[in-house]
Design a protein around this motif. Sequence first.
Motif, PDB file in Angstrom:
ATOM      1  N   ARG A 161      14.798 -11.449 -10.907  1.00 36.75           N
ATOM      2  CA  ARG A 161      13.568 -11.263 -10.135  1.00 36.75           C
ATOM      3  C   ARG A 161      13.380 -12.403  -9.131  1.00 36.75           C
ATOM      4  N   ASP A 216      -8.129   1.236  -4.053  1.00 34.94           N
ATOM      5  CA  ASP A 216      -6.913   0.414  -3.907  1.00 34.94           C
ATOM      6  C   ASP A 216      -5.871   1.124  -3.043  1.00 34.94           C
ATOM      7  N   MET A 229      -3.748  -3.912  -4.017  1.00 32.28           N
ATOM      8  CA  MET A 229      -2.306  -3.765  -3.786  1.00 32.28           C
ATOM      9  C   MET A 229      -1.700  -2.854  -4.867  1.00 32.28           C
ATOM     10  N   ARG A 230      -0.772  -2.039  -4.482  1.00 39.09           N
ATOM     11  CA  ARG A 230      -0.182  -1.132  -5.465  1.00 39.09           C
ATOM     12  C   ARG A 230       0.684  -1.909  -6.419  1.00 39.09           C
ATOM     13  N   ARG A 262       0.014  -7.684   2.433  1.00 40.29           N
ATOM     14  CA  ARG A 262      -0.856  -6.611   2.926  1.00 40.29           C
ATOM     15  C   ARG A 262      -1.351  -6.948   4.330  1.00 40.29           C
ATOM     16  N   PHE A 267       8.451  -2.826 -12.444  1.00 42.24           N
ATOM     17  CA  PHE A 267       9.675  -3.525 -12.775  1.00 42.24           C
ATOM     18  C   PHE A 267      10.004  -3.238 -14.241  1.00 42.24           C
ATOM     19  N   SER A 315      -4.207   0.074   0.492  1.00 45.03           N
ATOM     20  CA  SER A 315      -2.753   0.017   0.606  1.00 45.03           C
ATOM     21  C   SER A 315      -2.281   0.903   1.764  1.00 45.03           C
TER      22      SER A 315
END
Lengths: 141, 483
Positions: B5, A50, A1-2, B466, A6, A54
């Motif tokens: 968050r 990856d 997953m990328r 995903r 943040f 994705s």
Amino acid sequence: MRRKRFPLPRIQRMKSSLIAVLFGLASLLPNVAGSAELELDSEIMKSIEDLNKSLSSNIAIGAAAASTSDTRELAELFAQVETYFVAKGGADDAVELTRKSRVLVADISASVAKKDFTRATDQSTDLSRTCKTCHTFYKKS
Amino acid sequence: MSTNRRDFLLKAGLGVGGVAASGFIPGVGYINAATAAELIDPLAPKQPHFPGKVKSVIWLHQNGAPSTLDLYDYKPELFKLAGQPVPASFLKGIKTSTQGGVNKLFASNKRTFKQHGESGAWFSELLPNLAQQADKLAFIKSSVTVGATHDISILKLNTGDLNPGRPSLGAWINYALGSLNPDLPSYVVLYNGEQEPSAGSVNWSSGFLPAVYQGTAFRPSDSPILYLERPDLRSADQQRASLDLLKSLNRIGGDRRPNDTELRARLESYELADRMQKAAPEAVDLSKESEATLKLYGIDDPTSESYGKVLLRARRLVERGVRFIQVVSGYPSNVQDNERRSWDAHSDLDGNHATQARMVDKPIAGLLADLKTLGLLDSTLVVWASEFSRTPWGESGTGRDHNPWGYTQWVAGGGVKAGYTFGETDELGVQVADKDKAVDTYDLHATVLHLLGLDHLKTTFLNNGRSERPTVVYGKVVKEILA
């Protein structure tokens, strides 16, 4: 997953900066192992793997912007891989397969731009198969 | 974690449970946590993407990796060059860091091959009965996989990955199509031998799919599921009353945790177990089968008896609408030698394969003939699969090492181009002759799904944000073997 970026708390930003500086310094040092052989950074291949996963997912859910972002990053990384194999020499198969991958990434990008996700899915699967074919010859076990 | 968050995650609907229960169901579309909780029966039949050719699959995993060079893939050059080193040109492009190293080419002097049927398919003397069914089979003689330990490559054969955590093919099918028979599990695992297959239940796991889609292992005995039978001292009415009370109490707890798929699967299992008390023993009860049928499956021979019973059970499960039956080959009850408890012939290939081939030959031939006679072959897919195969060079003088670079698997049944052979290996059977025709696990899975009416690219599930599919990021339907 990328990885999503943040804003980090200050202490973490300092820690990250320190690590970045250390890595930067390390890259300036001569290769203490003494190997004159050209090495392909395994992080690049991991990033490609990856990003490919994705991309496959983003195409499946019809996320055009994220897919485009993935293809842009993949194009940059495959360019680095091609440069490596050309410089290495004696790896015509790998150069050819990397070029094929770059073409496929461009094709996927075009399909995504047209919102043709079915075509993009097929092209993405072809890209995965190309990666697999190349790994049969060049991946270290 | 900052308040911002947390707020972001909540507002975006990305709570852990929400993501876990979100997904795409063919014929239903994308579902979110709320609608997932509202679905009354996760095993209700679902529409395929397009009309499928078959309703059920019997997945014959030949455990331990048979040498297909000694069964189907006749290589005259191997017999000519036996005893000589492998020419370097045959090893180009493969890594041969297998257990025994690359020794001299080996061919058994007991091996003979003949062509059979109108298709002229090659079979060795080890499979005389299956050879009679030659024209029902479509061979894939360019199968490839990742060669690792048996357990890891078996995991890839069943789930498409080398690490545990992904759903098995049967679980994807269960998820995508649902059940045709509410009284039986729609994904059943059968095996012959004293214990469950050593590679373990991770091979019929639902992975990140809801747990209700996992396979159910049936023991070889008359009572296929442990503790399924109602105790003698409890009446059927008492049990029903007890289950009704349990159901109402469970519902209170379940409603508070709508996204807990493990709990949901457990609650479903109480009711399914109640229904199965009658249905499962009946489904595997062979007492009403005729003598001729028992003989057809080789149940009159101690070497093929246990596997024959398992395959006859498989046919009975197909008749009762079970979608996916995963059969793991074990060993005959009359075999004491550990070396003959799977196809893994690192030494004494002749002895090992004589036992294993005799164990499966008549039962598989019988299964194909029986399905045909009953009119079920057109709606059933039978798959001969193995985690890899064996090298043309010898090991320990009389055995063969692991070969993931080129080997034979086959399919038979509805939608299959019977009597056809796709792909080939090189002249010695080291690796696939044409890499563009290589058929990896993902391609076989994509083809099985296609025959069931499922597009592997559209069979997706959203896991942790995903979109996942059965073929990971690979998979291409082998159209050449489709009728």
